[in-house]
Design an enzyme around this catalytic site. Structure first.
Site, short mmCIF file in Angstrom:
data_model
loop_
_atom_site.label_atom_id
_atom_site.label_comp_id
_atom_site.label_asym_id
_atom_site.label_seq_id
_atom_site.Cartn_x
_atom_site.Cartn_y
_atom_site.Cartn_z
N SER A 65 34.19 29.26 47.65
CA SER A 65 33.47 30.45 48.03
C SER A 65 32.58 30.15 49.25
CB SER A 65 32.68 30.96 46.82
OG SER A 65 32.22 32.27 47.01
N ASP A 108 40.75 38.16 45.28
CA ASP A 108 40.51 37.44 44.03
C ASP A 108 39.33 38.05 43.26
OD1 ASP A 108 38.26 36.64 45.40
OD2 ASP A 108 38.73 34.49 45.37
N HIS A 151 38.34 34.93 41.37
CA HIS A 151 37.37 34.08 42.09
C HIS A 151 36.75 33.01 41.17
CE1 HIS A 151 35.10 33.39 45.74
NE2 HIS A 151 33.97 33.34 45.05
#
Ligand code: CA
Length: 317
Positions: free
Chosen positions: A116, A261, A283
């Site tokens: 991320s 995601d 994610h």
């Protein structure tokens, strides 16, 4: 008859192999497994922007992944930077920690893997201190920005949060992420958001273009200044009915006009050599959360990380 005997032999051998595997302690297992992830340089895992390491601890942000890499012979470090801050601020903190890792291990460089926002942080480190970096890998990172960050930034008014909007967003993610609401410093959260908007990402890319694709959904340079660049990401959202965080991912995914995601679009995740951009991972699945609740119909995240460590090893990294 011979065919029947062969089948019987195969079935018998398979049963024996399963029994041996079940009875084999981890140390004995290692005799043929233990070098699979044994990279030349340490692997450094750099977390993203979120509150869920506050629930599980930053080590377990990467649920089971450090151990999975360690089992195969890798030396693994998990770093910790400000939850909510600009990429540059987080990147500077990360440089300090990489310098410590280099001093501790005696290895001159590290393999950086960021999830991320962490994927942008590791790019910053590689750009500013290329001498410390063997490879850069991002997992589910918004290199071209995140639509959700754009939406939130557009609703931040006059330097203070649009509380209703951010409150609603925090509710979306709930206690699972604790995103925004978990921040003790809203200005840091604004800086973090700024880094993850389309405009913020474009500005960052202009200063630190290494590995970033020149086209909207292409691949970037695989090697820049002797440093290898890789990325992967998922496009799954609702992947495990037992995982309560899937509902949050399902809601946030609605902000996106492309496969994503839950928080990062497929094309935005591209950096360097794109290993794969459509794992059936959301994610959080990308770091094997929550607590290993991921799809059983897709490569397990731990296996994906192990395979990547083996890839780095085979490149002499
Ligand atoms: Ca999950």
């Amino acid at each position: 008859m011979i065919g029947t005997r062969l089948r019987g032999l195969v079935v018998g051998f398979s049963a024996l192999a399963m029994l041996v595997a079940a009875a084999t302690p981890a140390s004995a297992w290692c005799w043929w497994n233990c070098n699979y992830t044994k990279t030349k340089y340490p692997i450094v895992l750099a977390h993203g922007m979120s509150g869920f390491d506050e629930l599980f601890g930053v080590y377990e942000y990467w649920f089971g992944i450090p151990d999975a890499l360690d089992d195969g012979g890798a030396t693994v470090f998990v770093t910790e930077v400000s939850q909510f801050n600009s990429t540059e601020a987080r990147g500077e903190q990360l440089i300090d920690q990489v310098e410590q890792i280099v001093a501790i291990t005696g290895k001159p460089k590290v393999n950086l893997i960021g999830h991320s926002h962490g994927g942008l942080d590791v790019r910053y480190v590689a750009a500013v201190r290329p001498d410390l970096v063997a490879s850069v890998t991002s997992v589910g990172s918004p290199h071209k920005g995140a639509d959700l960050a754009d939406f939130l930034a557009d609703n931040v008014e006059g330097g203070s949060f649009g509380e209703a909007v951010l409150g609603a967003f925090a509710d979306l993610l709930g206690t699972v992420l604790g995103l925004i609401s978990g921040s003790t410093n809203p200005q840091d959260a604004i800086a973090a958001l700024g880094s993850l908007t389309t405009d913020g990402a474009a500005a960052f890319n202009a200063s630190y273009p290494q590995g970033v694709p020149g086209t909207s959904c292409g691949e970037g340079s695989a090697v820049v200044n002797g440093i290898r660049y890789y990325s992967w990401s998922g496009t799954g959202v609702l992947t495990n009915a037992l995982d309560v965080s899937d509902a949050a991912m399902g809601l946030t995914s609605l902000f996106y006009g492309e496969a994503n995601d839950g928080l990062v679009g497929r094309c935005s995740s591209h950096l360097g050599d794109v290993i794969r951009d459509n794992y059936f991972h959301n994610h959080l699945d990308e770091v094997n959360q929550i607590l290993g609740l991921v799809s059983i119909f897709e490569s397990n995240p731990k296996s994906v990380f192990r395979a990547h460590a083996n890839r780095l090893k085979n490149k002499g990294l």
